[in-house]
Scaffold this motif. Structure first.
Motif, PDB file in Angstrom:
ATOM      1  N   UNK A 119       0.746  -0.829  -0.094  1.00 46.77           N
ATOM      2  CA  UNK A 119      -0.406   0.252   0.175  1.00 46.77           C
ATOM      3  C   UNK A 119       0.533   1.345   0.037  1.00 46.77           C
ATOM      4  N   UNK A 120       0.949   1.305  -0.734  1.00 48.29           N
ATOM      5  CA  UNK A 120       1.979   2.552  -1.439  1.00 48.29           C
ATOM      6  C   UNK A 120       1.710   3.731  -1.067  1.00 48.29           C
ATOM      7  N   UNK A 121       2.645   4.694  -0.725  1.00 54.57           N
ATOM      8  CA  UNK A 121       2.000   5.997  -1.058  1.00 54.57           C
ATOM      9  C   UNK A 121       1.770   7.028  -1.874  1.00 54.57           C
ATOM     10  N   UNK A 122       1.086   7.677  -2.653  1.00 51.67           N
ATOM     11  CA  UNK A 122       0.872   7.699  -3.681  1.00 51.67           C
ATOM     12  C   UNK A 122       0.337   9.462  -3.252  1.00 51.67           C
ATOM     13  N   UNK A 123       0.689  10.426  -4.663  1.00 55.29           N
ATOM     14  CA  UNK A 123       1.228  11.732  -5.019  1.00 55.29           C
ATOM     15  C   UNK A 123       0.410  12.593  -6.680  1.00 55.29           C
ATOM     16  N   UNK A 124      -0.046  13.241  -5.832  1.00 55.68           N
ATOM     17  CA  UNK A 124      -0.244  14.293  -6.935  1.00 55.68           C
ATOM     18  C   UNK A 124      -0.046  15.795  -7.439  1.00 55.68           C
ATOM     19  N   UNK A 125       0.476  15.860  -8.665  1.00 54.17           N
ATOM     20  CA  UNK A 125       0.797  17.322  -8.549  1.00 54.17           C
ATOM     21  C   UNK A 125       0.094  18.280  -8.805  1.00 54.17           C
ATOM     22  N   UNK A 126       0.264  19.321  -7.717  1.00 57.00           N
ATOM     23  CA  UNK A 126      -0.849  20.395  -8.208  1.00 57.00           C
ATOM     24  C   UNK A 126      -1.324  20.818  -9.050  1.00 57.00           C
TER      25      UNK A 126
END
Length: 465
Positions: A210-217
């Protein structure tokens, strides 16, 4: 004289049996029939019911989470045994479904129990969460066993609490489930005592995580020049998602590789030779789905019986193992030593860290109903957690175990649950419902999550009612 004095306490400690004194559980009152899921996903129902052993899938209501599951299971255990909260020195939680990256489930459990037993009634109880996918509950168990071996006058509670949630329409959707098992660990236990020796096999893998997921603003929200958004100053927005990233076939192979390694290591650690499973009245395995145990134990069985494997029809080892899995000797082993562990799993689904303990409870409740003479017999535990690690150990059934299991009405309780319709299930999955399907009664429930106070944003508040 001094030397004898130093050695004697150690010998006495070795003679003390430590293990499971009592057990309780809490499963959501809601379930989705597997046939309902199959029909709405275009899957032949028998592929899931007869092929995988799945019947019902426990599912959380709006007011439920892993904290309420854990707290309700712990409360049931304390009431069941009429325990004084001050006598509980540890509550160790195994889970991969934590609600916070810092504050452990165990701290919530203690605060909720104090709602019932009084402020500071559990102030001196040590709590911690252990996370290693589905084996975290076993890790918590073994930590508490070691603690009681050194402190035999004290008691500990181990809780395995999880919510196995997968994406809609994914290949893991039909293996979902939710629940908690609470174990009272003590010296001179009344159900089973556990071996000190443990076989271990570990390898870092990405079979399920369950990885950390990221979105660019800018990409996600069309916000240029990185303005502050919801208190986030970084250009990336972190996202928490309950559903895992997984590779089913690879995870299955990791499972097989790890249990083989741990099984052989346990032989070494316990100075045993020959076929270990022949000494076990029951084989308890992690069950991500009901028939996983029988489908993977065949690998160990084949290793222990090379002559039987060689006599099977087939051009490859894989073909011979498939044939061996259908042979009368192996099917007899499955029926005697594995099927009782599967009964509850088929009715609940995967509960991650709690699955192996649900299998233990299922086995004991089955044999209680059948009035089987289990006393002094050994059970084998084969645990697994993705990422990946396996542990193998044994337990011996204590004379009079029936008096404790007679208090636990597992199968009867599972029959009292309410079936979900498919529309409601999908709304629950998408978190589109504001009101609970069934209002909580005599249980801990999630009341609200703080959204306004800047120093308490995200704080979870619970009640009993």
């Amino acid at each position: 004289m001094c030397l004898s004095f130093l050695i004697l306490p150690s010998k006495k400690l070795n003679m003390i049996k430590v293990g499971l004194d009592s057990i309780a559980f809490h499963i959501s009152k809601l379930y989705l029939p597997i046939t309902t899921l199959a029909e709405n996903r275009g899957i032949e129902p028998e592929k899931l019911t007869k092929g995988l052993g799945l019947q019902k899938m426990s599912y959380l209501d709006v007011h439920e989470d892993v904290v309420t599951l854990a707290s309700n299971a712990a409360l049931q255990l304390i009431k069941q045994e009429n325990l004084n909260p001050s006598d509980i020195h540890r509550i160790y939680v195994g889970s991969e479904s934590g609600v916070d990256s810092s504050k452990p489930i165990g701290s919530y459990v203690v605060s909720l129990l104090e709602l019932q037993f009084g402020e500071k009634s559990m102030e001196h109880c040590d709590v911690v969460d252990l996370t290693f996918a589905c084996i975290g509950g076993v890790d918590a168990l073994q930590n508490c066993l070691d603690y009681i071996r050194l402190n035999p006058s004290k008691k500990a509670i181990v809780i395995a609490s999880d919510n196995a949630k997968y994406d809609l329409n994914s290949t893991g959707e039909y293996t979902q489930g939710a629940g908690a098992i609470a174990l009272l660990i003590s010296a001179n236990p009344r159900i089973v005592s556990f071996s000190k020796e443990v076989g271990v096999s570990t390898q870092g893998t990405f079979d399920f995580f369950k990885p950390r997921r990221y979105l660019n603003k800018e990409t996600a929200l069309q916000l240029k020049d990185n303005p502050e958004w919801q208190g986030i100053l970084e250009n990336e927005i972190g996202i928490y998602k309950e559903q895992p990233v997984f590779d089913g076939q690879y995870s299955n192979q990791c499972y097989i590789n790890r249990i083989k390694g741990a099984y052989e290591h346990y032989k070494t650690e316990s100075n045993q030779t020959g076929k270990l499973y022949e000494n076990w009245v029951s084989i308890l395995m992690h069950l991500p789905y009901c028939f996983q145990g029988r489908r993977t134990f065949i690998e160990l069985y084949a290793n222990e019986n090379p002559e039987l494997l060689a006599s099977q029809l087939g051009d490859s080892t894989k073909d011979k193992i498939k044939a061996l899995a259908k042979s009368d000797p192996y099917l007899q082993l499955v029926n005697e030593k594995i099927v009782p562990t599967e009964i509850a799993s088929g009715q609940v689904g995967n509960i991650y860290t709690g699955s192996i303990f649900l299998g233990l409870l299922s086995t004991l409740c089955y044999h209680y109903q059948e009035q089987t003479a289990l006393a002094s017999q050994k059970m084998g535990f084969i645990a697994y957690g993705s990422g990946s690690k396996s542990k193998v150990f044994e337990a011996e059934v204590i004379e009079g175990w029936e008096s404790q299991i007679g208090k636990v009405h597992l199968f009867e309780t599972l029959e009292l649950r309410t079936a979900l319709d498919f529309v409601t299930y999908e709304k629950l999955h998408k978190k589109e419902l504001e009101l609970s399907v069934i209002a909580p009664v005599n249980e801990f429930y999630l009341d609200r999550i703080e959204k306004e106070n800047p120093v308490l944003v995200g704080a979870r508040y619970y009640k009993f009612g």
